[in-house]
Design a protein around this motif. Structure first.
Motif, PDB file in Angstrom:
ATOM      1  N   UNK A  60       0.830  -1.204   0.000  1.00  0.00           N
ATOM      2  CA  UNK A  60       0.000   0.000   0.000  1.00  0.00           C
ATOM      3  C   UNK A  60       0.858   1.244   0.000  1.00  0.00           C
ATOM      4  N   UNK A  61       0.260   2.336  -0.427  1.00  0.00           N
ATOM      5  CA  UNK A  61       0.877   3.651  -0.353  1.00  0.00           C
ATOM      6  C   UNK A  61      -0.128   4.649   0.189  1.00  0.00           C
ATOM      7  N   UNK A  62       0.379   5.723   0.791  1.00  0.00           N
ATOM      8  CA  UNK A  62      -0.500   6.660   1.479  1.00  0.00           C
ATOM      9  C   UNK A  62      -0.031   8.085   1.245  1.00  0.00           C
ATOM     10  N   UNK A  63      -0.977   8.996   1.020  1.00  0.00           N
ATOM     11  CA  UNK A  63      -0.683  10.423   0.995  1.00  0.00           C
ATOM     12  C   UNK A  63      -1.686  11.146   1.889  1.00  0.00           C
ATOM     13  N   UNK A  64      -1.178  12.030   2.718  1.00  0.00           N
ATOM     14  CA  UNK A  64      -2.007  12.880   3.583  1.00  0.00           C
ATOM     15  C   UNK A  64      -1.657  14.324   3.273  1.00  0.00           C
ATOM     16  N   UNK A  65      -2.677  15.145   3.034  1.00  0.00           N
ATOM     17  CA  UNK A  65      -2.422  16.504   2.600  1.00  0.00           C
ATOM     18  C   UNK A  65      -3.631  17.390   2.906  1.00  0.00           C
ATOM     19  N   UNK A  66      -3.475  18.672   2.622  1.00  0.00           N
ATOM     20  CA  UNK A  66      -4.551  19.647   2.801  1.00  0.00           C
ATOM     21  C   UNK A  66      -4.935  20.214   1.444  1.00  0.00           C
ATOM     22  N   UNK A  67      -6.222  20.545   1.272  1.00  0.00           N
ATOM     23  CA  UNK A  67      -6.726  21.109   0.022  1.00  0.00           C
ATOM     24  C   UNK A  67      -7.316  22.487   0.300  1.00  0.00           C
ATOM     25  N   UNK A  68      -6.843  23.471  -0.439  1.00  0.00           N
ATOM     26  CA  UNK A  68      -7.317  24.845  -0.262  1.00  0.00           C
ATOM     27  C   UNK A  68      -8.625  25.066  -1.010  1.00  0.00           C
ATOM     28  N   UNK A  69      -9.162  26.266  -0.867  1.00  0.00           N
ATOM     29  CA  UNK A  69     -10.406  26.612  -1.548  1.00  0.00           C
ATOM     30  C   UNK A  69     -10.289  26.611  -3.052  1.00  0.00           C
ATOM     31  N   UNK A  70      -9.083  26.708  -3.582  1.00  0.00           N
ATOM     32  CA  UNK A  70      -8.875  26.700  -5.035  1.00  0.00           C
ATOM     33  C   UNK A  70      -8.637  25.284  -5.569  1.00  0.00           C
ATOM     34  N   UNK A  71      -8.565  24.299  -4.655  1.00  0.00           N
ATOM     35  CA  UNK A  71      -8.316  22.933  -5.077  1.00  0.00           C
ATOM     36  C   UNK A  71      -6.860  22.550  -5.071  1.00  0.00           C
ATOM     37  N   UNK A 205      -1.000  21.954  -8.420  1.00  0.00           N
ATOM     38  CA  UNK A 205      -1.907  22.164  -9.558  1.00  0.00           C
ATOM     39  C   UNK A 205      -3.276  21.533  -9.341  1.00  0.00           C
ATOM     40  N   UNK A 206      -3.460  20.800  -8.232  1.00  0.00           N
ATOM     41  CA  UNK A 206      -4.766  20.226  -7.937  1.00  0.00           C
ATOM     42  C   UNK A 206      -4.689  18.747  -7.617  1.00  0.00           C
ATOM     43  N   UNK A 207      -5.864  18.152  -7.453  1.00  0.00           N
ATOM     44  CA  UNK A 207      -5.986  16.721  -7.159  1.00  0.00           C
ATOM     45  C   UNK A 207      -6.505  16.018  -8.411  1.00  0.00           C
ATOM     46  N   UNK A 208      -5.882  14.889  -8.759  1.00  0.00           N
ATOM     47  CA  UNK A 208      -6.202  14.188  -9.990  1.00  0.00           C
ATOM     48  C   UNK A 208      -6.522  12.730  -9.712  1.00  0.00           C
ATOM     49  N   UNK A 209      -7.549  12.214 -10.377  1.00  0.00           N
ATOM     50  CA  UNK A 209      -7.766  10.777 -10.451  1.00  0.00           C
ATOM     51  C   UNK A 209      -6.856  10.249 -11.550  1.00  0.00           C
ATOM     52  N   UNK A 210      -6.007   9.281 -11.209  1.00  0.00           N
ATOM     53  CA  UNK A 210      -5.021   8.781 -12.163  1.00  0.00           C
ATOM     54  C   UNK A 210      -5.424   7.428 -12.733  1.00  0.00           C
ATOM     55  N   UNK A 211      -5.137   7.258 -13.998  1.00  0.00           N
ATOM     56  CA  UNK A 211      -5.282   5.977 -14.657  1.00  0.00           C
ATOM     57  C   UNK A 211      -4.201   5.880 -15.711  1.00  0.00           C
TER      58      UNK A 211
END
Length: 309
Positions: A60-71, A205-211
């Protein structure tokens, strides 16, 4: 550019409705205490017919982060590994529930009462408590899955979103299953696997769903592996597309008491990619792995699973 292979985008898309919102390498997760397996006379032989309570080892891998109002994503927790070979997925046969453990984190149990949707491809679960929402998505093994038929391996993703300013996000992608015993691993020849890849990336630059597209081969005689990840993403807020590059990874196979596992690394264009995984089923019939990607913009995690051709 088309994004393919994003089976678990529902987890990432949840961020889009929120209107807001350091480096990392491989880790073996020191101090990890795995979920106990079932007694040896009560082990499940496939993931398609779960009859006994059992803890399945995986990566498994894990990322923990914060997201601003702009994404935009920031404030990454550098203490959590983007690639680890220590995760346990515990299935409770009586409750028909799943619990994910990745040291020092353990998720709540997700059972039938938490199920929000199910298809031949995915089963999705959700829990809510105050400002916190937790989701689990599991890729369904079995002959009815139109994306890839798996019997001994699978993958999933857990995500917790805590409302606030900024929004807190915790994402784990994992692969798991019934590992190939060291005594059952091929010692000669090689094999290629039909694979799918899925994940999430977060950065300035934002949050992305990756494929994307992927490949995986194993040289059993040399005890080596090779993988290629061609990763693409879709911004969960703007729907904008992004190319994360083509990454060639190489690594080695080793035997542990819990089965045959491997580690690999590579990358391109300033990005470093780590991968850890294992072989599953008789004769290394299937493969499952986590991957983590780190670049100047942020970091991402994902899973790769495959079936021997």
């Amino acid at each position: 550019m088309k994004v393919t292979g994003c089976a678990l985008v529902a987890l990432a898309v949840a961020l889009g409705g929120c209107s807001g919102g350091g480096g990392g390498g491989g880790s073996s997760g020191p101090g990890f205490i795995p979920v106990p397996a079932a007694p040896t006379d009560q082990r499940n032989t496939t993931l398609t017919d779960l009859r006994f309570t059992e803890g399945f080892a995986g990566a498994a891998g894990r990322i923990r982060y914060a997201v601003s109002g702009t994404g935009s994503a920031s404030d990454f927790d550098g203490t959590v590994p983007v690639s680890s070979n220590t995760v346990a997925v515990r299935y409770d046969a009586a409750a028909q529930s799943y619990t994910i453990s990745l040291s020092p984190f353990t998720s709540p149990s997700f059972g039938p009462g938490d199920r929000t949707s199910s298809s031949n491809t995915l089963t999705n679960y959700e829990k809510r408590s105050g400002s916190r929402q937790e989701n689990l998505s599991l890729f369904n093994p079995g002959s009815g899955n139109p994306r890839l038929v798996l019997t001994y391996a699978s993958y999933g993703a857990y995500q917790a979103i805590t409302q606030g300013s900024p929004i807190g996000v915790d994402t784990i992608f994992f692969a798991y299953g019934i590992r190939t015993a060291p005594s059952d691993m091929p010692k000669t020849g090689s094999a290629s696997y039909t694979t799918i890849v899925d994940g999430q990336f977060a950065g300035a630059s934002g949050v992305y769903a990756m494929g994307g597209d992927s490949s995986f081969t194993a040289d059993f005689a040399a005890a080596t592996v090779q993988a290629t990840l061609q990763l693409r993403g879709q911004n969960v807020v703007t729907n904008g597309l992004r190319d994360f590059g083509i990454h060639a990874l190489t690594g080695t196979i080793r035997s542990e008491t819990t089965g045959a596992v491997f580690s690999a690394a590579g990358g391109s264009n300033g990005a470093t990619v780590y991968m850890q995984g294992a072989f599953f089923g008789p004769g290394a019939a299937e493969v499952g792995a986590n991957f983590g990607i780190v670049n100047a913009d942020g970091r991402g995690v994902g899973a790769l699973v495959g079936r021997k051709n």
